[in-house]
Scaffold this motif. Structure first.
Motif, short mmCIF file in Angstrom:
data_model
loop_
_atom_site.label_atom_id
_atom_site.label_comp_id
_atom_site.label_asym_id
_atom_site.label_seq_id
_atom_site.Cartn_x
_atom_site.Cartn_y
_atom_site.Cartn_z
N THR A 1 68.93 98.55 0.65
CA THR A 1 68.14 99.57 1.34
C THR A 1 69.05 100.61 1.97
O THR A 1 68.78 101.82 1.90
N ASN A 2 70.14 100.18 2.58
CA ASN A 2 71.12 101.08 3.18
C ASN A 2 71.66 102.03 2.11
O ASN A 2 71.70 103.25 2.31
N LEU A 3 72.05 101.48 0.97
CA LEU A 3 72.57 102.30 -0.13
C LEU A 3 71.53 103.31 -0.61
O LEU A 3 71.83 104.49 -0.81
N ALA A 4 70.30 102.86 -0.79
CA ALA A 4 69.23 103.75 -1.27
C ALA A 4 68.94 104.86 -0.27
O ALA A 4 68.77 106.03 -0.65
N ALA B 1 63.72 102.87 -4.49
CA ALA B 1 63.29 103.15 -3.11
C ALA B 1 62.63 104.51 -3.00
O ALA B 1 62.93 105.42 -3.76
N ARG B 2 61.74 104.61 -2.02
CA ARG B 2 61.13 105.88 -1.65
C ARG B 2 61.39 106.08 -0.17
O ARG B 2 61.03 105.26 0.66
N ALA B 3 62.05 107.18 0.14
CA ALA B 3 62.36 107.51 1.53
C ALA B 3 61.58 108.76 1.92
O ALA B 3 61.50 109.71 1.15
N ARG B 4 60.99 108.73 3.11
CA ARG B 4 60.29 109.90 3.63
C ARG B 4 61.14 110.50 4.74
O ARG B 4 61.49 109.83 5.71
N TRP B 5 61.47 111.76 4.57
CA TRP B 5 62.28 112.51 5.53
C TRP B 5 61.42 113.57 6.20
O TRP B 5 60.64 114.24 5.54
N LEU B 6 61.60 113.72 7.50
CA LEU B 6 60.96 114.79 8.24
C LEU B 6 61.97 115.92 8.38
O LEU B 6 63.05 115.72 8.94
N ILE B 7 61.64 117.07 7.81
CA ILE B 7 62.51 118.24 7.82
C ILE B 7 62.06 119.15 8.96
O ILE B 7 60.86 119.30 9.21
N ILE C 1 60.78 104.22 4.89
CA ILE C 1 61.42 103.84 3.64
C ILE C 1 60.74 102.61 3.09
O ILE C 1 60.33 101.72 3.85
N SER C 2 60.56 102.59 1.78
CA SER C 2 60.06 101.39 1.11
C SER C 2 60.92 101.17 -0.12
O SER C 2 61.47 102.12 -0.70
N ILE C 3 61.06 99.92 -0.49
CA ILE C 3 61.93 99.60 -1.62
C ILE C 3 61.35 98.44 -2.40
O ILE C 3 60.79 97.50 -1.81
N PHE D 1 59.03 115.05 3.44
CA PHE D 1 59.56 115.17 2.10
C PHE D 1 59.91 113.78 1.58
O PHE D 1 60.70 113.07 2.20
N ASP D 2 59.28 113.37 0.47
CA ASP D 2 59.55 112.06 -0.13
C ASP D 2 60.60 112.18 -1.21
O ASP D 2 60.56 113.11 -2.02
#
Length: 165
Positions: A77-80, A149-155, A103-105, A132-133
């Motif tokens: 998860t850290n790497l992703a 993995a899918r990470a959601r970032w708040l910009i 984050i989900s993996i 932003f996914d």
């Protein structure tokens, strides 16, 4: 008096200065791991960076293994997460910043050996507040996807409080 460079600008400038030089990618990876200690705990080897693109490797070693003799789920998860963050941040406008909000993996296969995570995305070209996914995939030495993995970032923009929690 000019404003201090943003994280995106510093990331690009440091990568562009170091990566073409002998040992430059190794040095960049060490600097990254020192500045972001938790990400550094997996000793990432940043192989390629560009706007919306990152490839990061992680060696299989005892410190990242679980009791099943494979790479631990949280190390994956850290790497992703770091790979999505690098790809996205490298392409953000200088005025933008981001924070991970989710984050989900999916773990698809036991991960062993050297692993390479790759992310391709089209980063936002604005610093307006937006979510932003980003997707990344981790592959083993045979090229088999071991995790996705899918990470959601708040910009948001610097100084606006847009990415405050």
């Amino acid at each position: 008096m000019s404003a201090a460079p943003t994280a995106a600008a510093r990331l690009r400038a440091t990568w562009n200065r170091l990566s073409p030089r002998p040992g430059g990618k190794w040095l960049f990876s060490k600097i990254f791991g020192t500045l972001i200690p938790y990400s550094g705990s997996v000793r990432p080897q940043i192989l390629e960076l560009g706007p919306g693109f990152a490839r990061v490797a992680m060696a299989d070693r005892r410190a990242v293994r679980n009791h099943l003799a494979s790479v631990h789920a949280i190390a994956l998860t850290n790497l992703a997460e770091m790979t999505t963050g690098l790809a996205m941040t490298f392409g953000l406008p200088d005025s933008a910043r981001a924070i991970l909000t989710q984050i989900s993996i999916d773990y698809l296969k036991k991960a062993r050996g050297t692993l390479v995570c790759e992310c391709r995305c089209d980063p936002p070209s604005t610093d307006a507040r937006t979510e932003f996914d980003v997707i990344s995939e981790i592959r083993d030495a045979e090229g088999v996807v071991v995790a996705r993995a899918r990470a959601r970032w708040l910009i948001g923009s610097y100084g606006s409080g847009a990415v405050s929690r």
